[in-house]
Design a protein around this motif. Structure first.
Motif, PDB file in Angstrom:
ATOM      1  N   ALA A  13       0.575  -1.082  -0.343  1.00 55.73           N
ATOM      2  CA  ALA A  13       0.057  -0.531   0.217  1.00 55.73           C
ATOM      3  C   ALA A  13       0.733   1.589  -0.010  1.00 55.73           C
ATOM      4  O   ALA A  13       1.806   1.492   1.046  1.00 55.73           O
ATOM      5  CB  ALA A  13      -1.245  -0.297   1.491  1.00 55.73           C
ATOM      6  N   ALA A  41      -0.474  -4.349   6.120  1.00 58.06           N
ATOM      7  CA  ALA A  41      -0.089  -4.172   4.410  1.00 58.06           C
ATOM      8  C   ALA A  41       1.567  -5.137   4.955  1.00 58.06           C
ATOM      9  O   ALA A  41       1.857  -4.694   5.460  1.00 58.06           O
ATOM     10  CB  ALA A  41      -0.105  -3.032   4.056  1.00 58.06           C
ATOM     11  N   LEU A  99       4.413  -1.397   3.718  1.00 56.87           N
ATOM     12  CA  LEU A  99       3.094  -0.082   3.609  1.00 56.87           C
ATOM     13  C   LEU A  99       4.516   1.672   3.076  1.00 56.87           C
ATOM     14  O   LEU A  99       5.427   1.383   3.925  1.00 56.87           O
ATOM     15  CB  LEU A  99       2.746  -0.249   5.126  1.00 56.87           C
ATOM     16  N   TYR A 156       1.856  -3.831   9.573  1.00 60.00           N
ATOM     17  CA  TYR A 156       3.219  -3.871   8.393  1.00 60.00           C
ATOM     18  C   TYR A 156       4.279  -5.118   9.030  1.00 60.00           C
ATOM     19  O   TYR A 156       4.479  -5.237   9.786  1.00 60.00           O
ATOM     20  CB  TYR A 156       3.318  -2.718   8.787  1.00 60.00           C
TER      21      TYR A 156
END
Length: 145
Positions: free
Chosen positions: A62, A74, A77, A91
């Motif tokens: 992302a 994610a 990220l 993350y």
């Protein structure tokens, strides 16, 4: 919208004039310039600066530049300086540009974090200054300039 495919070459775009109310699941990569009120699940997300996402985000990668109100999960990220995030962030690898605003907690989403940490006694023996050798299992955090 682009066709669904296992290939990473397809993507879908939600334009700046579009507002979606409801959850979104995309097998393709997703570029969002509009507004979403609902949870978003996709392989890869790129969020434009004027975009607003009110809901949870779950993606492999992302790149966030707009406003997010909700939790983010994610593997990779990137939070750009124009991003405004209100929610917790989970993350594996994280990059934050100077000037980004995050109001929430950061947590590395390593599978080992859920299990009791076996090497904890070794960490307690580390120098009081906090200096210890980097491990490949450690979270990766970088600050972009």
């Amino acid at each position: 919208m682009a066709s669904r495919s296992a290939s990473n070459s397809t993507f879908s775009v939600i334009g700046s004039d579009v507002t979606i109310k409801g959850d979104i699941t995309a097998s393709a990569d997703l570029h969002v310039d509009g507004s979403i009120e609902g949870d978003l699940h996709c392989a890869s997300l790129v969020q434009g600066e004027s975009s607003i996402i009110s809901g949870g985000i779950e993606a492999q990668t992302a790149r966030l530049a707009g406003k997010v109100v909700g939790s983010i999960r994610a593997k990779e990220l990137v939070v750009l300086k124009s991003a405004r995030i209100e929610g917790d962030v989970h993350y594996d690898a994280l990059t934050i540009e100077q000037g980004a605003h995050v109001d929430g907690r950061f947590a590395h989403s390593s599978p080992k974090a859920a299990a009791p940490a076996a090497p904890r006694p070794q960490q307690q023996q580390a120098a009081p200054t906090g200096d210890k050798p980097a491990s490949p299992d450690e979270p990766k955090l970088t600050l972009a300039s």
